[in-house]
Design an enzyme around this catalytic site. Structure first.
Site: not given
Ligand SMILES: *Cc1c(COP(=O)(O)O)cnc(C)c1O
Length: 398
Positions: A140, A225, A254
Site C-alpha cells: 500500500f 516507504d 502522516k
Molecule cells: C497512508 C500511507 C500512504 C499514503 O499516504 P496519504 O497521505 O494517504 O497519501 C503511503 N504509504 C503508506 C505505507 C501508508 O500507510
C-alpha cells in the site's frame, strides 16, 4: 448537531469512497476521542498512524497557532524563514543529506518515483523511458493512478486503468525473488518495512539487510516507504533501524505533523535528490512555513517526550497481553512497537463485527482486509489504558 444529522449530510453531499464506522467524533485529547453524544473512546487507529503524538498535542497546537498568525504560505517562488530550519532538524534527526517536502504520503511516493527514474537515466545510464522499479505484492503506497497501477488489490485498481508502465511486482519478504527480477534497467526497489494495510505483515528477520545489500551490489536505489512505520510507530524513529540499515530514499508523512496538517517528505542521500533541477518538480503547498513550524514541533515532542521509547515498551506490553488472550477466534497476534495486528480465524466470521462491538465498549479500531484487526494507538498510551483495552478485547473475542 447529532450523529444522525451528521451522517445524513455526509451521505447526501459526499462521495461514498469510504465505509466509515458510524461514530461521529468532535473532540480529541491524547489517546482519547469523544463523539457528538459525549461518549468517550480510546483511539486505537490514530488516523492510520498520523496522530502518533496524541490528539491535539498542546505544544504542536501552540506552534500551529503562532505560525498561522505570522505567515502561512509563500509558495516556493520565494524563500521562507521556516523551511531551512525544518530541513536541518529533519536531516539531523534522521541522518539524511537532503529533503524534498510535499504534503500527502502519495505525493512523497510519486516524488520518489520521479527522482529515482531520473537518477537512473542520469547516473546509471539506463536508456530513456526504460527504467524499471520493483515493488511488492500486497503493497500500500497510496491512491494516485501510478500508485494503484502497481497495487495487487483488485478493489484499488478496477475501473481506473490504463496505468503507468515501468513497475514489476514480486512477493514481499522474498529475497530470492528480488535477485531474480533485476535487469540492467532496474533503478529502484520500493518497499514498506512492515506492510501496514496488508495486515501488519512483518518480513522474515534479515530481510531488509539482505535487500539493502542486493540494492548496493546492483546499483539500485532502496526506497523505504515509512509513511506508516516511521516516526516512532514501531518503537524506533524509523523501522529501518531494527535491522541497522539506511535506505537511499525514505518516505515519511502522516505523523510528521502530529495530525495537524498534511506534511510529507522524501529524505535522501545526496545522489538521488541531487539529480533534480529547478523546474523538475514542485508543489504549491510543499514546504510552506506553517507546515514547517508544525512539523518541527511534531518531531521535537516525539523525541523530547520519550514517545519512541514508550512505543517500544508499551508495544511489547500490549503485544504480550494480546498473546495471552485465550480465544479460539484468534489465529495469530503479531506486531512491532505499537503497530499490532490480530488475525482472526476464518471461522470467526470477519473482523468488522468485532470492531463494531469494541466501539460500543469505547474502543475504536478498524479491520484491515476481512479478518485482521489492527491496534495502533497514539504513542503516548500508558499501561493502565492498555490493561483496560485488553479487558475489552478479551471480552469481545471470548
Ligand atoms: C497512508 C500511507 C500512504 C499514503 O499516504 P496519504 O497521505 O494517504 O497519501 C503511503 N504509504 C503508506 C505505507 C501508508 O500507510
Amino acid at each position: 448537531m447529532d450523529a444522525y444529522q451528521a451522517i445524513e449530510l455526509e451521505q447526501t453531499y459526499g462521495a461514498h469512497n469510504y465505509q466509515p464506522m458510524d461514530v461521529v467524533l468532535c473532540r480529541g485529547e491524547g489517546v482519547w476521542v469523544w463523539d457528538v453524544a459525549g461518549n468517550k473512546y480510546l483511539d486505537c487507529l490514530s488516523a492510520y498512524s498520523a496522530v502518533n503524538q496524541g490528539h491535539c498535542h498542546p505544544r504542536i497546537m501552540q506552534a500551529m497557532i503562532e505560525q498561522s498568525r505570522t505567515l502561512t504560505l509563500t509558495s516556493r517562488a520565494f524563500r521562507n524563514d521556516q523551511l531551512g530550519l525544518f530541513y536541518r532538524d529533519l536531516c539531523r534527526l534522521t541522518n539524511s543529506h537532503k529533503v524534498l517536502p510535499m504534503n500527502s504520503g502519495a505525493e512523497a511516493v510519486e516524488t520518489a518515483i520521479k527522482a529515482v527514474r531520473k537518477w537512473g537515466y542520469v547516473e546509471k545510464g539506463v536508456p530513456e523511458d526504460e527504467a524499471e522499479i520493483i515493488v511488492c505484492g500486497n503493497n500500500f503506497h497510496g491512491r494516485t493512478i501510478t500508485i494503484v497501477g502497481f497495487s495487487t488489490n483488485e478493489n484499488s485498481r478496477k475501473g481506473f486503468g490504463p496505468f503507468t508502465p515501468g513497475f514489476k511486482i514480486i512477493p514481499f519478504g522474498d529475497v530470492a525473488a528480488l535477485e531474480q527480477v533485476l535487469t540492467p534497467n532496474t533503478v529502484g526497489f520500493l518497499v514498506e518495512p512492515i506492510q501496514g494495510e496488508a495486515g501488519v505483515i512483518i518480513p522474515p528477520d534479515g530481510y531488509l539487510k539482505a535487500v539493502r545489500n542486493i540494492c548496493q551490489e546492483n546499483k539500485i536505489v532502496l526506497i523505504l516507504d515509512e509513511i506508516q512505520t516511521g516516526l516512532g510507530r514501531t518503537g524506533k524513529l524509523l523501522a529501518e533501524a531494527h535491522e541497522e540499515i539506511e535506505a537511499d530514499l525514505t518516505l515519511i508523512g502522516k505523523a510528521l505533523s502530529g495530525g495537524f496538517y498534511p506534511v510529507s517528505a522524501v529524505l535522501s542521500n545526496q545522489a538521488v535528490l541531487g539529480v533534480l533541477q529547478p523546474g523538475d518538480h514542485g508543489s504549491t503547498f510543499g514546504g510552506n512555513p506553517l507546515a514547517c513550524a508544525v512539523s518541527r514541533m511534531a518531531l521535537k515532542v516525539l523525541v523530547e517526550e520519550g514517545m519512541i521509547e514508550n512505543a517500544a515498551d508499551m508495544g511489547a506490553y500490549f503485544l504480550d497481553g494480546l498473546k495471552q488472550v485465550k480465544s479460539q477466534k484468534i489465529k495469530e497476534v503479531r506486531g512491532k512497537g505499537l503497530m499490532i495486528g490480530v488475525e482472526l480465524d476464518t471461522k470467526a466470521g470477519g473482523a468488522r463485527s468485532y470492531c463494531e462491538e469494541l466501539m460500543t465498549r469505547g474502543l475504536l479500531c478498524k479491520e484491515t482486509h476481512d479478518h485482521i484487526i489492527r491496534f495502533a494507538p497514539p504513542l503516548v498510551i500508558d499501561r493502565e489504558t492498555i490493561d483496560w483495552a485488553l479487558e475489552q478485547i478479551e471480552a469481545v473475542l471470548k
